[in-house]
Design an enzyme around this catalytic site. Sequence first.
Site, PDB file in Angstrom:
ATOM      1  N   GLY A  76       0.854  -1.204   0.000  1.00  0.00           N
ATOM      2  CA  GLY A  76       0.000   0.000   0.000  1.00  0.00           C
ATOM      3  C   GLY A  76       0.878   1.237   0.000  1.00  0.00           C
ATOM      4  O   GLY A  76       0.565   2.247   0.615  1.00  0.00           O
ATOM      5  N   GLY A  77       1.978   1.139  -0.733  1.00  0.00           N
ATOM      6  CA  GLY A  77       2.998   2.192  -0.695  1.00  0.00           C
ATOM      7  C   GLY A  77       2.742   3.339  -1.651  1.00  0.00           C
ATOM      8  O   GLY A  77       3.631   4.151  -1.889  1.00  0.00           O
ATOM      9  N   ASP A 131       0.782  -1.844  -4.675  1.00  0.00           N
ATOM     10  CA  ASP A 131      -0.468  -1.100  -4.458  1.00  0.00           C
ATOM     11  C   ASP A 131      -1.483  -1.554  -5.509  1.00  0.00           C
ATOM     12  O   ASP A 131      -1.188  -2.403  -6.370  1.00  0.00           O
ATOM     13  CB  ASP A 131      -0.229   0.424  -4.505  1.00  0.00           C
ATOM     14  CG  ASP A 131      -1.204   1.179  -3.597  1.00  0.00           C
ATOM     15  OD1 ASP A 131      -2.422   1.063  -3.811  1.00  0.00           O
ATOM     16  OD2 ASP A 131      -0.745   1.874  -2.679  1.00  0.00           O
ATOM     17  N   ARG A 173       2.777   1.850   5.722  1.00  0.00           N
ATOM     18  CA  ARG A 173       2.694   3.202   6.282  1.00  0.00           C
ATOM     19  C   ARG A 173       1.287   3.759   6.072  1.00  0.00           C
ATOM     20  O   ARG A 173       0.810   3.853   4.941  1.00  0.00           O
ATOM     21  CB  ARG A 173       3.717   4.139   5.639  1.00  0.00           C
ATOM     22  CG  ARG A 173       3.642   5.546   6.204  1.00  0.00           C
ATOM     23  CD  ARG A 173       4.630   6.460   5.509  1.00  0.00           C
ATOM     24  NE  ARG A 173       4.601   7.786   6.074  1.00  0.00           N
ATOM     25  CZ  ARG A 173       3.791   8.763   5.671  1.00  0.00           C
ATOM     26  NH1 ARG A 173       2.942   8.555   4.694  1.00  0.00           N
ATOM     27  NH2 ARG A 173       3.850   9.934   6.239  1.00  0.00           N
ATOM     28  N   HIS A 211      -4.558   2.030   9.132  1.00  0.00           N
ATOM     29  CA  HIS A 211      -5.528   2.959   9.733  1.00  0.00           C
ATOM     30  C   HIS A 211      -6.784   3.119   8.869  1.00  0.00           C
ATOM     31  O   HIS A 211      -7.791   3.609   9.333  1.00  0.00           O
ATOM     32  CB  HIS A 211      -4.885   4.327  10.052  1.00  0.00           C
ATOM     33  CG  HIS A 211      -4.733   5.252   8.876  1.00  0.00           C
ATOM     34  ND1 HIS A 211      -4.655   6.617   9.020  1.00  0.00           N
ATOM     35  CD2 HIS A 211      -4.639   5.021   7.540  1.00  0.00           C
ATOM     36  CE1 HIS A 211      -4.529   7.183   7.832  1.00  0.00           C
ATOM     37  NE2 HIS A 211      -4.506   6.245   6.921  1.00  0.00           N
TER      38      HIS A 211
END
Length: 398
Positions: A236-237, A261, A299, A303
Amino acid sequence: MSDSLSKALSAVTEALSNPPSPVNINLGTAFQLLGAMDKLRVMLEPPNLAVLNLSLAPYALSATRVAQGMGVFNAFVRANGTKDLTLEELDAKTKGDRQLLFRIMRHLCACDIFTLVEGTKYRPSQLALQLADGSPVGDCVKHFYLNMRVTSFLNEYLEERNYANPVDATDTPFQYAHRTKENPFEWLARHPADQAAFNSVMTMNRKLIETEWYETFPVEEKLQVSADRTVLVDIGGGIGHDLSLLKQHFPQLPGKLVVQDLPGVIKDIREPLPDGVEAVVYNMFDPQPLKGAKAYYLRTVLHDWPDKQAIEVLRRIREAMVEDSILLVNELNMAGSNPSRIQTAIDQDMMEAFSSLERTEEEWRALLNKGGFDVVKVWKPAVKGMVELALYEAVPKP
Ligand SMILES: C[S@@+](CC[C@H](N)C(=O)[O-])C[C@H]1O[C@@H](n2cnc3c(N)ncnc32)[C@H](O)[C@@H]1O
């Protein structure tokens, strides 16, 4: 006026008449001063003025977005930011009605995004010069203006659900507002301009902190591998910005760096990535194709997800790890008792978009634990910015 207020006024007047050059401003002191000014404002503002400031804030964002649409900021950037433009000159360089332009510019002057000089010319602020197309700062406006669509439905969504805390990734305020079953990433994939703005905003976030994760984490000691091994996979960079910076800092770091990604994001990588950095399309809920890397890094990815989905992502990583692999999770640490307004707003953004949340250190530890990991160490930058990112180093539970 009370003595302490008149002293504060003199100090502020003095700072304004003798401003430090932007390069000499210490970020820590600046954040402290801004915090103090916010508190002072609350103390001084009568409620009927406070409520107007609170209620009218979205109009500054929408006027800025309209000015972008009309090409206002592009016009000033093309003039090299050195030229003040009259309404007539600006009108000739932008789209739409002159009268609308006048009204939008009048509001932006009132918001200090422009200053009216010599009574007739608009002078751009430092911010205005960053709001043109193609800049992460400008894309931030586009992204959060789009998010306002969801925000405007939040109360309705919550009222219908008796104000239950959103935790279901398949029933989010985003889905309610957009009348869709898609999650934001699926929706963005069908809206390339919004996707590009989102990808670009991700490259801006780090400007709020002074220290990058690799300045705190002992990269050269912890990430030693043979040249043919993958040293770090950034899941997910985004468009590879984090790995590009890492490579810039550690050009001699052995091994391959891989950014993974979704297709719409990888497709949006416009500048070539540095040698040794590869970009690969991958859905992190599927089995991880890159087995046995030294480090798997995420990173501000987890969330975006409530615990259920986040644990799934962690499971996929665990399955791919070998004995000496480590997990690195770089996330905002929600300060327990005293988070900043930026942190709490991002938490609400996570709620609105994903039914997710910003987590405290205890919540991150609990999540990683539920996902089958032991936290070895939490690496925190020595200097705190307005948001505190922490790097959780973890290994699979035995
Ligand atoms: C908040 S952004 C963080 C981007 C980047 N790591 C950073 O910190 O700037 C979350 C990223 O997760 C990616 N993402 C979301 N769902 C994904 C999935 N199922 N598989 C892979 N990547 C995904 C998004 O496309 C986006 O780039």
